[in-house]
Design a protein around this motif. Structure first.
Motif, mmCIF file in Angstrom:
data_model
loop_
_atom_site.group_PDB
_atom_site.id
_atom_site.type_symbol
_atom_site.label_atom_id
_atom_site.label_comp_id
_atom_site.label_asym_id
_atom_site.label_seq_id
_atom_site.Cartn_x
_atom_site.Cartn_y
_atom_site.Cartn_z
ATOM 1 N N LEU A 108 0.822 -1.206 0.000
ATOM 2 C CA LEU A 108 0.000 0.000 0.000
ATOM 3 C C LEU A 108 0.858 1.259 0.000
ATOM 4 C CD1 LEU A 108 -2.710 -1.198 2.542
ATOM 5 C CD2 LEU A 108 -3.025 -0.855 0.079
ATOM 6 N N ALA A 109 1.958 1.231 0.730
ATOM 7 C CA ALA A 109 2.851 2.393 0.785
ATOM 8 C C ALA A 109 3.544 2.654 -0.549
ATOM 9 C CB ALA A 109 3.890 2.202 1.881
ATOM 10 N N ALA A 110 3.638 1.606 -1.385
ATOM 11 C CA ALA A 110 4.309 1.745 -2.679
ATOM 12 C C ALA A 110 3.411 2.381 -3.732
ATOM 13 C CB ALA A 110 4.789 0.374 -3.171
ATOM 14 N N ILE A 111 2.131 2.546 -3.435
ATOM 15 C CA ILE A 111 1.184 3.098 -4.407
ATOM 16 C C ILE A 111 1.336 4.611 -4.444
ATOM 17 C CG2 ILE A 111 -1.248 3.395 -4.986
ATOM 18 C CD1 ILE A 111 -1.743 0.678 -3.573
ATOM 19 N N ARG A 112 1.761 5.124 -5.582
ATOM 20 C CA ARG A 112 1.945 6.569 -5.742
ATOM 21 C C ARG A 112 0.780 7.201 -6.491
ATOM 22 N NH1 ARG A 112 4.371 6.272 -1.744
ATOM 23 N NH2 ARG A 112 4.354 8.542 -1.868
ATOM 24 N N ALA A 113 0.010 6.430 -7.201
ATOM 25 C CA ALA A 113 -1.092 6.981 -7.989
ATOM 26 C C ALA A 113 -2.207 7.493 -7.077
ATOM 27 C CB ALA A 113 -1.655 5.897 -8.917
ATOM 28 N N PRO A 114 -2.922 8.527 -7.499
ATOM 29 C CA PRO A 114 -4.103 8.954 -6.753
ATOM 30 C C PRO A 114 -5.133 7.824 -6.708
ATOM 31 C CG PRO A 114 -3.462 10.607 -8.375
ATOM 32 C CD PRO A 114 -2.665 9.377 -8.677
ATOM 33 N N VAL A 115 -5.753 7.646 -5.547
ATOM 34 C CA VAL A 115 -6.729 6.573 -5.346
ATOM 35 C C VAL A 115 -8.061 7.174 -4.917
ATOM 36 C CG1 VAL A 115 -7.310 4.511 -4.022
ATOM 37 C CG2 VAL A 115 -4.928 4.921 -4.689
ATOM 38 N N LEU A 116 -9.127 6.740 -5.569
ATOM 39 C CA LEU A 116 -10.492 7.066 -5.157
ATOM 40 C C LEU A 116 -11.139 5.798 -4.637
ATOM 41 C CD1 LEU A 116 -13.088 8.818 -5.025
ATOM 42 C CD2 LEU A 116 -13.498 8.179 -7.428
ATOM 43 N N LEU A 117 -11.525 5.815 -3.371
ATOM 44 C CA LEU A 117 -12.289 4.721 -2.786
ATOM 45 C C LEU A 117 -13.771 5.082 -2.858
ATOM 46 C CD1 LEU A 117 -10.162 4.159 0.465
ATOM 47 C CD2 LEU A 117 -9.973 2.903 -1.695
ATOM 48 N N VAL A 118 -14.577 4.163 -3.375
ATOM 49 C CA VAL A 118 -16.027 4.367 -3.474
ATOM 50 C C VAL A 118 -16.709 3.243 -2.711
ATOM 51 C CG1 VAL A 118 -18.004 4.627 -5.018
ATOM 52 C CG2 VAL A 118 -15.743 5.405 -5.758
ATOM 53 N N HIS A 119 -17.631 3.595 -1.808
ATOM 54 C CA HIS A 119 -18.211 2.565 -0.963
ATOM 55 C C HIS A 119 -19.671 2.877 -0.646
ATOM 56 C CE1 HIS A 119 -15.951 -0.829 0.824
ATOM 57 N NE2 HIS A 119 -17.066 -1.003 1.524
ATOM 58 N N GLY A 120 -20.454 1.835 -0.420
ATOM 59 C CA GLY A 120 -21.817 1.985 0.047
ATOM 60 C C GLY A 120 -21.861 1.965 1.566
ATOM 61 N N ALA A 121 -22.640 2.870 2.141
ATOM 62 C CA ALA A 121 -22.702 2.962 3.603
ATOM 63 C C ALA A 121 -23.298 1.706 4.224
ATOM 64 C CB ALA A 121 -23.528 4.181 4.013
ATOM 65 N N GLU A 122 -24.159 1.003 3.466
ATOM 66 C CA GLU A 122 -24.818 -0.193 3.992
ATOM 67 C C GLU A 122 -24.262 -1.481 3.393
ATOM 68 O OE1 GLU A 122 -26.866 3.192 5.082
ATOM 69 O OE2 GLU A 122 -26.803 2.562 2.991
ATOM 70 N N ASP A 123 -23.055 -1.422 2.892
ATOM 71 C CA ASP A 123 -22.405 -2.613 2.328
ATOM 72 C C ASP A 123 -22.182 -3.644 3.439
ATOM 73 O OD1 ASP A 123 -20.759 -4.494 1.103
ATOM 74 O OD2 ASP A 123 -19.443 -3.006 0.182
ATOM 75 N N ARG A 124 -22.763 -4.828 3.294
ATOM 76 C CA ARG A 124 -22.575 -5.898 4.276
ATOM 77 C C ARG A 124 -21.533 -6.915 3.816
ATOM 78 N NH1 ARG A 124 -28.102 -8.722 5.267
ATOM 79 N NH2 ARG A 124 -27.951 -8.838 2.998
ATOM 80 N N VAL A 125 -21.163 -6.864 2.555
ATOM 81 C CA VAL A 125 -20.211 -7.828 2.007
ATOM 82 C C VAL A 125 -18.783 -7.413 2.359
ATOM 83 C CG1 VAL A 125 -19.384 -8.950 -0.097
ATOM 84 C CG2 VAL A 125 -21.817 -8.373 0.139
ATOM 85 N N THR A 126 -18.451 -6.177 2.083
ATOM 86 C CA THR A 126 -17.174 -5.586 2.514
ATOM 87 C C THR A 126 -17.536 -4.311 3.278
ATOM 88 O OG1 THR A 126 -16.973 -4.417 0.386
ATOM 89 C CG2 THR A 126 -15.829 -6.522 0.606
ATOM 90 N N PRO A 127 -17.827 -4.405 4.554
ATOM 91 C CA PRO A 127 -18.337 -3.256 5.310
ATOM 92 C C PRO A 127 -17.379 -2.062 5.297
ATOM 93 C CG PRO A 127 -18.698 -5.290 6.525
ATOM 94 C CD PRO A 127 -17.815 -5.634 5.372
ATOM 95 N N LEU A 128 -17.961 -0.894 5.214
ATOM 96 C CA LEU A 128 -17.202 0.353 5.151
ATOM 97 C C LEU A 128 -16.160 0.455 6.263
ATOM 98 C CD1 LEU A 128 -16.876 3.270 3.988
ATOM 99 C CD2 LEU A 128 -18.726 3.953 5.551
ATOM 100 N N ALA A 129 -16.546 0.085 7.481
ATOM 101 C CA ALA A 129 -15.664 0.278 8.639
ATOM 102 C C ALA A 129 -14.411 -0.574 8.580
ATOM 103 C CB ALA A 129 -16.427 -0.017 9.931
#
Length: 273
Positions: A205-226
């Motif tokens: 993760l520290a090696a990633i230099r590109a800009p990253v956009l994370l997009v998430h659903g607040a009610e995602d139960r499969v990969t929960p936001l938290a």
């Protein structure tokens, strides 16, 4: 123009949906049974238009792309195959959009190929250190091929159950049956080990230099936001997070217009620089 074709990557066939011309965007699907590159991304690709060179492969073990002989699925294979595909297509620089499992692959690819990956959009992503296997992801990976398994899986993916139509169930059940043999080898029980396989190290993760956009659903139960997106904020050098309220695991389906606007705006910055 949209085309389906097969590209040979390291001696093994990869089935690819390609469309448009212009800056390249690699689009990586998630891990549910019956998932394919075209099934996950064709609608988004059409909406983005012909001014992007969009590449949406079936990753190994999904759709019409077999797992190479002597290999098994996993983050390393999917990452190396994605990089090899873009090399085979002669694309030197590209953005990567990944959903769920595909988000983890996108981030791993950005860490492995920092000179080539220009931007990353990780949607409902896996890969965060310490993220557990959710009950819903466990059930999705175990879903039996057929209408009952398809309906149960789709109901877990979205918050709005009106989207779980008979037509959607029938289409997914057909895709699950077609890919059942290959998928059976990917995530056998106990399944927590496959979440571990898709987990990215702090060094990656520290090696990633590109800009990253994370997009998430607040009610995602499969990969929960938290446990999925928020922990990544502390590990990525250039990151922003967009959360859709009233949204489960698939923002591209539950909020299609806003999702495409968000995606287009973020990707377009490369063209404007």
């Amino acid at each position: 123009m949209t085309a389906l074709r097969t590209v040979i990557v390291d001696g093994s066939p990869v089935h690819v949906l390609e469309s448009g011309t212009g800056p390249a965007v690699l689009m990586l699907h998630g891990s549910g049974p019956g998932t394919t590159g075209s099934g996950a991304w064709a609608t988004t690709a059409r909406a983005l238009g012909a001014s992007w060179h969009l590449v949406a492969p079936d990753q190994a073990g999904f759709g019409r792309t077999p797992v190479p002989v002597g290999s098994r699925g996993g983050l390393r294979l999917w990452t190396e195959q994605a990089a090899g595909l873009m090399d085979a297509l002669g694309v030197e620089q590209y953005a990567v959009v990944g959903h769920s499992m595909g988000g983890a692959v996108a981030l791993a690819l950005a860490g492995a190929r920092p000179e080539q990956v220009t931007r990353v959009v990780a949607v409902s992503t896996m890969g965060a250190p310490g993220a557990p296997l959710s009950a819903d992801l466990d059930a999705i990976w175990a879903a039996p091929a057929g209408p009952l398994g398809a309906r149960d899986m789709l109901s877990r993916l979205v918050l709005d159950q009106a989207l779980v139509t008979d037509e959607a169930v029938d289409a997914r059940a057909s895709a699950m049956r077609a890919g059942a043999a290959a998928f059976a080898s990917l995530f056998p029980a106990p399944r927590a080990r496959w979440v571990d396989d898709l987990t990215l190290s702090e060094r990656t993760l520290a090696a990633i230099r590109a800009p990253v956009l994370l997009v998430h659903g607040a009610e995602d139960r499969v990969t929960p936001l938290a446990t999925a997106a928020r922990p990544l904020l502390g590990h990525l050098a250039d990151v922003r997070l967009h959360v859709f309220g009233r949204c489960g695991h698939v923002p591209a389906i539950e909020h299609p217009h806003e999702f495409r606007e968000l995606l287009s705006c973020f990707l377009r910055r490369d063209r404007d620089d």
